[in-house]
Design a protein around this motif. Structure first.
Motif, PDB file in Angstrom:
ATOM      1  N   LEU A  56       0.836  -1.196   0.000  1.00  0.00           N
ATOM      2  CA  LEU A  56       0.000   0.000   0.000  1.00  0.00           C
ATOM      3  C   LEU A  56       0.871   1.247   0.000  1.00  0.00           C
ATOM      4  O   LEU A  56       2.084   1.190   0.260  1.00  0.00           O
ATOM      5  N   ASP A  57       0.240   2.410  -0.311  1.00  0.00           N
ATOM      6  CA  ASP A  57       0.986   3.659  -0.330  1.00  0.00           C
ATOM      7  C   ASP A  57       1.463   4.076   1.047  1.00  0.00           C
ATOM      8  O   ASP A  57       2.278   4.983   1.180  1.00  0.00           O
ATOM      9  N   THR A  58       0.956   3.422   2.104  1.00  0.00           N
ATOM     10  CA  THR A  58       1.440   3.690   3.451  1.00  0.00           C
ATOM     11  C   THR A  58       2.646   2.837   3.817  1.00  0.00           C
ATOM     12  O   THR A  58       3.195   2.990   4.902  1.00  0.00           O
ATOM     13  N   THR A  60       0.919  -0.105 -10.976  1.00  0.00           N
ATOM     14  CA  THR A  60       0.384   0.541  -9.781  1.00  0.00           C
ATOM     15  C   THR A  60      -1.127   0.615  -9.925  1.00  0.00           C
ATOM     16  O   THR A  60      -1.628   1.053 -10.963  1.00  0.00           O
ATOM     17  N   ARG A  74      -4.626   2.217  -8.713  1.00  0.00           N
ATOM     18  CA  ARG A  74      -5.238   3.327  -7.987  1.00  0.00           C
ATOM     19  C   ARG A  74      -6.685   2.995  -7.728  1.00  0.00           C
ATOM     20  O   ARG A  74      -7.429   2.655  -8.634  1.00  0.00           O
ATOM     21  N   ASP A 126      -8.498   7.578  -3.941  1.00  0.00           N
ATOM     22  CA  ASP A 126      -7.293   8.397  -3.797  1.00  0.00           C
ATOM     23  C   ASP A 126      -6.124   7.594  -3.236  1.00  0.00           C
ATOM     24  O   ASP A 126      -5.077   8.169  -2.933  1.00  0.00           O
ATOM     25  N   ARG A 127      -6.276   6.284  -3.098  1.00  0.00           N
ATOM     26  CA  ARG A 127      -5.221   5.421  -2.554  1.00  0.00           C
ATOM     27  C   ARG A 127      -4.612   4.593  -3.678  1.00  0.00           C
ATOM     28  O   ARG A 127      -5.229   4.399  -4.738  1.00  0.00           O
ATOM     29  N   THR A 128      -3.394   4.102  -3.463  1.00  0.00           N
ATOM     30  CA  THR A 128      -2.699   3.305  -4.465  1.00  0.00           C
ATOM     31  C   THR A 128      -2.032   2.115  -3.799  1.00  0.00           C
ATOM     32  O   THR A 128      -1.784   2.125  -2.572  1.00  0.00           O
ATOM     33  N   LEU A 129      -1.749   1.098  -4.617  1.00  0.00           N
ATOM     34  CA  LEU A 129      -0.980  -0.058  -4.165  1.00  0.00           C
ATOM     35  C   LEU A 129      -0.180  -0.568  -5.359  1.00  0.00           C
ATOM     36  O   LEU A 129      -0.560  -0.361  -6.509  1.00  0.00           O
ATOM     37  N   SER A 130       0.913  -1.239  -5.052  1.00  0.00           N
ATOM     38  CA  SER A 130       1.748  -1.860  -6.081  1.00  0.00           C
ATOM     39  C   SER A 130       1.937  -3.329  -5.730  1.00  0.00           C
ATOM     40  O   SER A 130       1.687  -3.748  -4.585  1.00  0.00           O
TER      41      SER A 130
END
Length: 447
Positions: free
Chosen positions: A346-348, A434, A436, A439-443
């Motif tokens: 996750l983007d976090t 990636t 989306r 407004d969140r993203t993950l790879s």
């Protein structure tokens, strides 16, 4: 050494190359200019409410003002009136209510873009550059001060500044001198998009900013035609453990004997030897010479003399149908290495192992038939992520992403371009993609 300081200046969308607001951008978002009729109606309603609030003071002080104008005002008689207390109370209450009314109008206009009249007629005021709230000081206070100063020139000032100046707007958006000074623009929230609906404005901005993905032409179908006499587009040339290899059927005719109408497709399939159907090489032809034809009977020779001089006929060798060469396949996209497992990042920075169907959302819930799915709660203060937004499912080699009919949609960012996911359609993820969602993203990576 050079230090770069990020001042976190917000990027304003919808400005032209000279930094001026672009009316075409606002129109593409769905914002519509408020018409002159509703604007006049909103102003008349607000003035009517102001007159009603000031009515007690008007009734009480009108006789006094008339005496002052006529020159017959006597202070001794005025202060000796028995209803002097009620006159003072009426004037004070009326002035207090009027002050509160004006302050509320200023605050609502500066913070929410509405006033009493604008709320009734569905009008919203926004900053013409940012398309957001106009601001308290410039958008409200400056506007009302200029409007009040126009009354210093009786009749001509208000008519010119308030009524006629919007007619000279070169952009034809009804922006008068008051709007130019306050940098405001009035939009119709009933016929168009409400600029204070943050969710819909965010979706509209993303739709305008994200380029549309060009749809590719659909691949030809490998299904057998329904019509018996229809021409088959593809014929099977070989069978493997993974399926059937199809070869395109060209326009050249087969050297074999002609077939009756309606049996061309069946003849082509039946002419394939069993060895080709299993993918093996065809057997070599036997080296035994073909048998000669029997000699004609004497009676036949006598009936036809030329038959005695005809050479013996040999049967023609059977025609062998060679498998058509399949066209070269396109280079495959980078897939997951064998013997690996997928990990979502996750983007976090949180890492999640994909051991089964994994659902992402604010409050994800597995649907019927999905079994025990891995639920991942995503914190989102802007509520751009739906309750059950995205599903990631493992496959034999790789993972697939499926949008769960979310409100703000999902997309795959690949090689710098963003492609939206159709709801319910699985799409295979490649190395370096990636995803989306809201407004969140993950790879995804394989370890």
């Amino acid at each position: 050494m050079i230090w770069e300081i990020d001042d976190h200046a917000p990027e304003i969308e919808g400005l032209d190359q000279h930094g001026r607001p672009d009316p075409a951008y606002a129109e593409s978002l769905g914002l519509i200019t408020a018409k002159r009729g509703p604007r006049v109606g909103a102003a008349l309603l607000e003035w009517a409410v102001a007159v009603i609030i000031a009515l007690p003071a008007i009734i009480a002080l009108t006789p006094v003002l008339a005496q002052v104008v006529a020159g017959g005002f006597a202070p001794e008689k005025f202060f000796a009136r028995p209803d002097l207390v009620w006159l003072i109370i009426a004037a004070a209450v009326s002035q207090g209510l009027m002050l509160a009314y004006v302050v509320v109008q200023l605050v609502l206009h500066g913070r929410k873009g509405i006033t009493l009249g604008k709320a009734v007629f569905g009008i919203r005021s926004v900053n013409v550059r940012t398309l957001e709230q106009p601001g308290f000081w410039r958008g409200a206070v400056v506007r009302y001060l200029i409007a009040g100063a126009s009354f210093l020139i009786p009749l001509i000032g208000p008519v010119l500044v308030i009524a006629l100046s919007p007619l000279f707007d070169i952009e034809r958006r009804g922006r008068g001198w008051l709007d130019l000074a306050a940098a405001t623009w009035f939009v119709d929230a009933r016929r168009g998009l409400n600029p204070y609906d943050q969710k819909r404005m965010r979706i509209a901005r993303k739709r305008v900013k994200t380029p549309e993905h060009e749809e590719q032409a659909p691949l030809p179908s490998l299904a057998t035609p329904v019509d018996r006499d229809a021409r088959a587009e593809y014929v099977p040339s070989a069978r493997l453990s993974g399926g059937v290899i199809g070869a395109h059927r060209g326009g050249t005719s087969s050297p074999a004997a002609p077939q009756p109408d309606g049996a061309a497709s069946g003849a082509m399939v039946s002419a394939v030897p069993p060895s080709l159907a299993t993918g093996a090489a065809p057997p070599a032809a036997p080296s035994v010479p073909p048998a000669s034809a029997p000699a004609p009977a004497p009676a036949a020779v006598a009936a036809d003399p030329a038959a005695s001089f005809a050479p013996p006929l040999s049967p023609a060798p059977p025609a062998v149908l060679r498998p058509a060469t399949a066209p070269p396949a396109a280079p495959a996209a980078p897939a997951a290495p064998a013997g690996t497992r997928a990990v979502l990042i996750l983007d976090t920075g949180e890492r999640i192992d994909v051991r089964g169907t994994t659902l992402f959302g604010r409050a994800p819930d597995a649907a019927a038939g999905e079994g025990e799915a891995q639920l991942v709660r995503v914190a989102d203060d802007t509520r751009s992520v739906s309750k059950t937004h995205l599903a990631v499912m493992p496959a034999r080699r790789g993972v697939f992403a499926v949008d769960r009919a979310s409100t703000n949609g999902s997309a795959i960012i690949r090689n710098g371009s963003e492609t939206a996911l159709a709801a319910g359609q699985p799409v295979e993820l490649q190395i370096g993609d990636t995803v989306r969602f809201g407004d969140r993203t993950l790879s995804v990576e394989w370890v």
